[in-house]
Scaffold this motif. Structure first.
Motif, mmCIF file in Angstrom:
data_model
loop_
_atom_site.group_PDB
_atom_site.id
_atom_site.type_symbol
_atom_site.label_atom_id
_atom_site.label_comp_id
_atom_site.label_asym_id
_atom_site.label_seq_id
_atom_site.Cartn_x
_atom_site.Cartn_y
_atom_site.Cartn_z
ATOM 1 N N GLU A 269 0.822 -1.209 0.000
ATOM 2 C CA GLU A 269 0.000 0.000 0.000
ATOM 3 C C GLU A 269 0.853 1.254 0.000
ATOM 4 N N GLY A 270 0.304 2.292 -0.598
ATOM 5 C CA GLY A 270 0.918 3.609 -0.592
ATOM 6 C C GLY A 270 -0.186 4.653 -0.570
ATOM 7 N N LEU B 262 -5.730 9.730 -0.932
ATOM 8 C CA LEU B 262 -6.143 8.549 -1.674
ATOM 9 C C LEU B 262 -5.111 7.472 -1.425
ATOM 10 N N SER B 263 -5.520 6.226 -1.561
ATOM 11 C CA SER B 263 -4.592 5.126 -1.305
ATOM 12 C C SER B 263 -4.553 4.183 -2.504
ATOM 13 N N VAL B 264 -3.402 3.581 -2.661
ATOM 14 C CA VAL B 264 -3.175 2.630 -3.748
ATOM 15 C C VAL B 264 -2.723 1.316 -3.125
ATOM 16 N N GLU B 265 -3.258 0.234 -3.618
ATOM 17 C CA GLU B 265 -2.841 -1.101 -3.207
ATOM 18 C C GLU B 265 -2.298 -1.796 -4.451
ATOM 19 N N LEU B 266 -0.977 -1.998 -4.477
ATOM 20 C CA LEU B 266 -0.338 -2.676 -5.604
ATOM 21 C C LEU B 266 -0.336 -4.177 -5.364
ATOM 22 N N GLN B 267 -0.654 -4.924 -6.408
ATOM 23 C CA GLN B 267 -0.488 -6.373 -6.379
ATOM 24 C C GLN B 267 0.828 -6.654 -7.095
ATOM 25 N N ALA C 146 1.223 8.002 -4.552
ATOM 26 C CA ALA C 146 0.871 6.772 -3.836
ATOM 27 C C ALA C 146 1.599 5.560 -4.409
ATOM 28 N N VAL C 147 1.682 5.471 -5.735
ATOM 29 C CA VAL C 147 2.394 4.355 -6.374
ATOM 30 C C VAL C 147 3.878 4.416 -6.019
#
Length: 119
Positions: A35-36, A45-50, A109-110
């Motif tokens: 997460e970032g 805002l939040s980003v969840e990278l897979q 975020a990324v």
């Protein structure tokens, strides 16, 4: 060696190979979530990278973005940005016209999420 003996050895060989491959697959790391966060138009805002490990590197295979920005403007921009992240495998994103703050927030975020991967 008779045909029957050969058949037994072959069957045992395939069983052994299957067991070895099963052990190998069970020890391989699967995708992880990182997460970032960043600042969009209406706040955080939040980003969840897979992320899928690839040797000492990683491959981004997907991402989810949670935001409070104006959906008709932000959502299409976020889809464009998602495609850029997956294609480029980094946070070097082009700003989407009309959604500058959302674009900057996703980019931030990324970048934050990618920095956490190495830790």
């Amino acid at each position: 060696m008779t045909k029957e003996d050969f058949r037994k050895v072959a069957v045992l060989g395939f069983i052994g190979l299957g067991l070895l491959l099963g052990i190998y697959e069970s020890n391989r790391p699967g995708p992880m979530l990182v997460e970032g966060s960043g600042t969009g138009y209406n706040g955080e805002l939040s980003v969840e990278l897979q992320v899928k490990p690839k040797g000492k590197e990683f491959k981004i295979i997907g991402l989810n973005v949670k935001h409070t920005d104006t959906p008709p403007i932000a959502d299409p921009a976020i889809e464009t940005l998602k495609n850029q992240v997956i294609r480029n495998q980094n946070a070097d994103l082009d700003i989407v016209a009309g959604a500058t703050y959302t674009s900057e927030g996703v980019k931030e975020a990324v970048k934050n999420a990618i920095e956490k991967i190495g830790k």
